[in-house]
Design a protein around this motif. Structure first.
Motif, PDB file in Angstrom:
ATOM      1  N   VAL A 184       0.874  -1.177   0.000  1.00 49.27           N
ATOM      2  CA  VAL A 184       0.000   0.000   0.000  1.00 49.27           C
ATOM      3  C   VAL A 184       0.911   1.228   0.000  1.00 49.27           C
ATOM      4  CG1 VAL A 184      -1.840   1.230   1.218  1.00 49.27           C
ATOM      5  CG2 VAL A 184      -1.642  -1.252   1.465  1.00 49.27           C
ATOM      6  N   VAL A 185       0.592   2.188  -0.847  1.00 54.34           N
ATOM      7  CA  VAL A 185       1.396   3.415  -0.916  1.00 54.34           C
ATOM      8  C   VAL A 185       0.473   4.602  -0.678  1.00 54.34           C
ATOM      9  CG1 VAL A 185       2.842   4.852  -2.414  1.00 54.34           C
ATOM     10  CG2 VAL A 185       3.023   2.361  -2.543  1.00 54.34           C
ATOM     11  N   LYS A 186       0.814   5.434   0.300  1.00 49.51           N
ATOM     12  CA  LYS A 186      -0.012   6.602   0.626  1.00 49.51           C
ATOM     13  C   LYS A 186       0.806   7.865   0.400  1.00 49.51           C
ATOM     14  CE  LYS A 186      -2.596   3.961   4.043  1.00 49.51           C
ATOM     15  NZ  LYS A 186      -3.408   4.030   5.271  1.00 49.51           N
ATOM     16  N   ILE A 187       0.311   8.715  -0.461  1.00 50.34           N
ATOM     17  CA  ILE A 187       1.042   9.935  -0.811  1.00 50.34           C
ATOM     18  C   ILE A 187       0.185  11.133  -0.424  1.00 50.34           C
ATOM     19  CG2 ILE A 187       2.231  11.188  -2.656  1.00 50.34           C
ATOM     20  CD1 ILE A 187       2.017   8.540  -4.305  1.00 50.34           C
ATOM     21  N   GLU A 188       0.688  11.964   0.455  1.00 47.02           N
ATOM     22  CA  GLU A 188      -0.100  13.121   0.895  1.00 47.02           C
ATOM     23  C   GLU A 188      -0.035  14.251  -0.126  1.00 47.02           C
ATOM     24  OE1 GLU A 188      -0.954  13.533   4.665  1.00 47.02           O
ATOM     25  OE2 GLU A 188       0.102  11.743   5.365  1.00 47.02           O
ATOM     26  N   ASP A 189      -1.160  14.916  -0.299  1.00 48.16           N
ATOM     27  CA  ASP A 189      -1.248  16.109  -1.135  1.00 48.16           C
ATOM     28  C   ASP A 189      -0.790  15.885  -2.573  1.00 48.16           C
ATOM     29  OD1 ASP A 189      -2.195  17.619   1.062  1.00 48.16           O
ATOM     30  OD2 ASP A 189      -0.144  17.789   1.800  1.00 48.16           O
ATOM     31  N   ARG A 190      -1.110  14.716  -3.115  1.00 44.36           N
ATOM     32  CA  ARG A 190      -0.732  14.439  -4.500  1.00 44.36           C
ATOM     33  C   ARG A 190      -1.864  13.677  -5.161  1.00 44.36           C
ATOM     34  NH1 ARG A 190       4.044  13.031  -7.395  1.00 44.36           N
ATOM     35  NH2 ARG A 190       2.831  12.159  -9.070  1.00 44.36           N
ATOM     36  N   GLU A 191      -2.182  14.026  -6.406  1.00 47.09           N
ATOM     37  CA  GLU A 191      -3.068  13.182  -7.191  1.00 47.09           C
ATOM     38  C   GLU A 191      -2.247  12.645  -8.353  1.00 47.09           C
ATOM     39  OE1 GLU A 191      -7.040  14.727  -7.675  1.00 47.09           O
ATOM     40  OE2 GLU A 191      -7.165  15.158  -5.532  1.00 47.09           O
ATOM     41  N   LEU A 192      -2.692  11.560  -8.973  1.00 46.62           N
ATOM     42  CA  LEU A 192      -1.901  10.945 -10.032  1.00 46.62           C
ATOM     43  C   LEU A 192      -2.398  11.403 -11.393  1.00 46.62           C
ATOM     44  CD1 LEU A 192      -1.624   7.249  -8.776  1.00 46.62           C
ATOM     45  CD2 LEU A 192      -0.251   9.234  -8.138  1.00 46.62           C
ATOM     46  N   SER A 193      -1.476  11.523 -12.334  1.00 49.84           N
ATOM     47  CA  SER A 193      -1.902  11.883 -13.689  1.00 49.84           C
ATOM     48  C   SER A 193      -2.403  10.623 -14.391  1.00 49.84           C
ATOM     49  CB  SER A 193      -0.719  12.460 -14.465  1.00 49.84           C
ATOM     50  OG  SER A 193       0.224  11.435 -14.724  1.00 49.84           O
ATOM     51  N   PRO A 194      -3.231  10.799 -15.434  1.00 49.93           N
ATOM     52  CA  PRO A 194      -3.704   9.623 -16.189  1.00 49.93           C
ATOM     53  C   PRO A 194      -2.552   8.789 -16.752  1.00 49.93           C
ATOM     54  CG  PRO A 194      -4.949  11.586 -16.805  1.00 49.93           C
ATOM     55  CD  PRO A 194      -3.825  12.048 -15.898  1.00 49.93           C
ATOM     56  N   GLU A 195      -1.443   9.437 -17.138  1.00 49.38           N
ATOM     57  CA  GLU A 195      -0.294   8.696 -17.670  1.00 49.38           C
ATOM     58  C   GLU A 195       0.323   7.818 -16.583  1.00 49.38           C
ATOM     59  OE1 GLU A 195      -0.622  12.055 -18.019  1.00 49.38           O
ATOM     60  OE2 GLU A 195      -1.233  12.015 -20.119  1.00 49.38           O
ATOM     61  N   GLU A 196       0.411   8.369 -15.377  1.00 48.17           N
ATOM     62  CA  GLU A 196       0.962   7.583 -14.277  1.00 48.17           C
ATOM     63  C   GLU A 196       0.075   6.377 -13.975  1.00 48.17           C
ATOM     64  OE1 GLU A 196       3.356  11.013 -11.751  1.00 48.17           O
ATOM     65  OE2 GLU A 196       1.188  10.847 -11.493  1.00 48.17           O
ATOM     66  N   VAL A 197      -1.242   6.589 -14.032  1.00 48.94           N
ATOM     67  CA  VAL A 197      -2.171   5.484 -13.773  1.00 48.94           C
ATOM     68  C   VAL A 197      -2.028   4.409 -14.851  1.00 48.94           C
ATOM     69  CG1 VAL A 197      -4.605   4.842 -13.550  1.00 48.94           C
ATOM     70  CG2 VAL A 197      -3.776   6.957 -12.505  1.00 48.94           C
ATOM     71  N   ASP A 198      -1.826   4.823 -16.104  1.00 47.95           N
ATOM     72  CA  ASP A 198      -1.631   3.851 -17.189  1.00 47.95           C
ATOM     73  C   ASP A 198      -0.426   2.957 -16.923  1.00 47.95           C
ATOM     74  OD1 ASP A 198      -3.785   4.654 -18.631  1.00 47.95           O
ATOM     75  OD2 ASP A 198      -2.657   5.656 -20.231  1.00 47.95           O
ATOM     76  N   VAL A 199       0.681   3.559 -16.526  1.00 49.88           N
ATOM     77  CA  VAL A 199       1.890   2.757 -16.302  1.00 49.88           C
ATOM     78  C   VAL A 199       1.727   1.888 -15.055  1.00 49.88           C
ATOM     79  CG1 VAL A 199       4.389   2.789 -16.066  1.00 49.88           C
ATOM     80  CG2 VAL A 199       3.265   4.539 -17.405  1.00 49.88           C
ATOM     81  N   LEU A 200       1.065   2.458 -14.061  1.00 53.36           N
ATOM     82  CA  LEU A 200       0.794   1.703 -12.840  1.00 53.36           C
ATOM     83  C   LEU A 200       0.045   0.408 -13.146  1.00 53.36           C
ATOM     84  CD1 LEU A 200       1.161   2.301  -9.819  1.00 53.36           C
ATOM     85  CD2 LEU A 200      -1.139   3.276  -9.841  1.00 53.36           C
ATOM     86  N   SER A 201      -0.869   0.469 -14.107  1.00 51.83           N
ATOM     87  CA  SER A 201      -1.678  -0.706 -14.431  1.00 51.83           C
ATOM     88  C   SER A 201      -0.814  -1.867 -14.909  1.00 51.83           C
ATOM     89  CB  SER A 201      -2.716  -0.364 -15.504  1.00 51.83           C
ATOM     90  OG  SER A 201      -2.083  -0.201 -16.766  1.00 51.83           O
ATOM     91  N   LEU A 202       0.369  -1.557 -15.433  1.00 51.09           N
ATOM     92  CA  LEU A 202       1.222  -2.619 -15.963  1.00 51.09           C
ATOM     93  C   LEU A 202       1.859  -3.442 -14.851  1.00 51.09           C
ATOM     94  CD1 LEU A 202       3.010  -0.645 -18.818  1.00 51.09           C
ATOM     95  CD2 LEU A 202       0.932  -2.015 -18.947  1.00 51.09           C
ATOM     96  N   ILE A 203       2.165  -2.802 -13.710  1.00 48.16           N
ATOM     97  CA  ILE A 203       2.773  -3.577 -12.620  1.00 48.16           C
ATOM     98  C   ILE A 203       1.768  -3.899 -11.517  1.00 48.16           C
ATOM     99  CG2 ILE A 203       5.083  -2.642 -13.056  1.00 48.16           C
ATOM    100  CD1 ILE A 203       4.633  -1.150 -10.289  1.00 48.16           C
ATOM    101  N   ALA A 204       0.637  -3.210 -11.513  1.00 42.88           N
ATOM    102  CA  ALA A 204      -0.353  -3.435 -10.456  1.00 42.88           C
ATOM    103  C   ALA A 204      -1.754  -3.441 -11.066  1.00 42.88           C
ATOM    104  CB  ALA A 204      -0.233  -2.353  -9.382  1.00 42.88           C
ATOM    105  N   PRO A 205      -2.077  -4.487 -11.859  1.00 46.28           N
ATOM    106  CA  PRO A 205      -3.349  -4.489 -12.596  1.00 46.28           C
ATOM    107  C   PRO A 205      -4.581  -4.485 -11.702  1.00 46.28           C
ATOM    108  CG  PRO A 205      -2.133  -6.553 -12.941  1.00 46.28           C
ATOM    109  CD  PRO A 205      -1.227  -5.639 -12.200  1.00 46.28           C
ATOM    110  N   ARG A 206      -4.431  -4.903 -10.441  1.00 45.15           N
ATOM    111  CA  ARG A 206      -5.601  -4.927  -9.550  1.00 45.15           C
ATOM    112  C   ARG A 206      -5.576  -3.795  -8.535  1.00 45.15           C
ATOM    113  NH1 ARG A 206      -5.867 -11.104  -7.698  1.00 45.15           N
ATOM    114  NH2 ARG A 206      -8.026 -10.598  -7.164  1.00 45.15           N
ATOM    115  N   ALA A 207      -4.740  -2.803  -8.772  1.00 46.85           N
ATOM    116  CA  ALA A 207      -4.629  -1.701  -7.814  1.00 46.85           C
ATOM    117  C   ALA A 207      -5.923  -0.904  -7.720  1.00 46.85           C
ATOM    118  CB  ALA A 207      -3.484  -0.770  -8.210  1.00 46.85           C
ATOM    119  N   THR A 208      -6.171  -0.370  -6.543  1.00 44.61           N
ATOM    120  CA  THR A 208      -7.274   0.564  -6.325  1.00 44.61           C
ATOM    121  C   THR A 208      -6.641   1.902  -5.990  1.00 44.61           C
ATOM    122  OG1 THR A 208      -8.356  -1.260  -5.178  1.00 44.61           O
ATOM    123  CG2 THR A 208      -9.434   0.865  -5.082  1.00 44.61           C
ATOM    124  N   ILE A 209      -7.128   2.953  -6.640  1.00 46.55           N
ATOM    125  CA  ILE A 209      -6.610   4.287  -6.363  1.00 46.55           C
ATOM    126  C   ILE A 209      -7.674   5.054  -5.602  1.00 46.55           C
ATOM    127  CG2 ILE A 209      -5.748   6.418  -7.398  1.00 46.55           C
ATOM    128  CD1 ILE A 209      -4.662   4.680  -9.626  1.00 46.55           C
TER     129      ILE A 209
END
Ligand code: CTP
Ligand code: ZN
Length: 153
Positions: A58-83
């Motif tokens: 689990v990764v918790k980042i304060e005061d940050r939202e993710l860009s759509p590009e970051e979410v796309d790449v995230l899906s490659l290593i964490a296909p079942r991730a919940t944001i």
């Protein structure tokens, strides 16, 4: 939730990336470009027990939202991730990642002779396969080491 289950404190505002496969948290931080030098407040839980995944990070980042590009790449290593987008301590949005057909400009090709790795201003482009990614220029396929291709410049 009992005190026993709560491993990492709740955050006030920011993003919680949950259901990351065990051991991938540092790759998640690499994808979002955090190495600690920017002063971000980050909490990481590694290999915590999960009903769905056995072990999860689990990764918790304060005061940050993710860009759509970051979410796309995230899906490659964490296909079942919940944001989870957290606002004033409450989960205000819960998003699932989905695998894009292609990722452009975020990964760098491991083939030193590929046109995208030479001086030419050619943006990298990888087709997303069920079990990896394929360079759209030289057809190099990468399966297990996708996180190593993340371009952090
Ligand atoms: N979380 C947090 N800070 C908050 C609220 C939630 O760190 N202020 C975290 C929780 O610890 C959890 C994630 O965000 O890891 C999602 O929270 P929540 O939706 O409340 O938990 P679950 O219902 O267990 O989520 P899911 O159904 O996605 O497993
Ligand atoms: Zn290539």
């Amino acid at each position: 939730m009992t005190d026993k289950q709560l491993r990492v404190s709740k955050i006030e505002n920011g993003t919680v990336i949950d259901h990351v496969p065990g051991g991938q948290a540092l790759n998640v931080l690499a994808i979002v470009g955090i190495d600690g030098s920017g002063g971000e407040q980050v909490s990481v839980g590694m290999n915590v027990p999960s009903d769905r995944l056995g072990r999860k990070d689990v990764v918790k980042i304060e005061d940050r939202e993710l860009s759509p590009e970051e979410v796309d790449v995230l899906s490659l290593i964490a296909p079942r991730a919940t944001i989870n987008i957290v606002r004033e301590y409450e989960v205000s949005e819960k998003l699932r990642v989905s695998r894009p057909e292609r990722v452009v400009g975020v990964l760098s090709c491991p083939n030193a002779n590929c046109i995208t790795t030479e001086e030419e201003p050619v943006e990298s482009s990888f087709e997303v396969l069920s079990d990896g990614v394929r360079c759209g220029y030289c057809d190099t396929i990468v399966r297990d080491e996708i996180a190593d291709l993340i371009d952090n410049d």
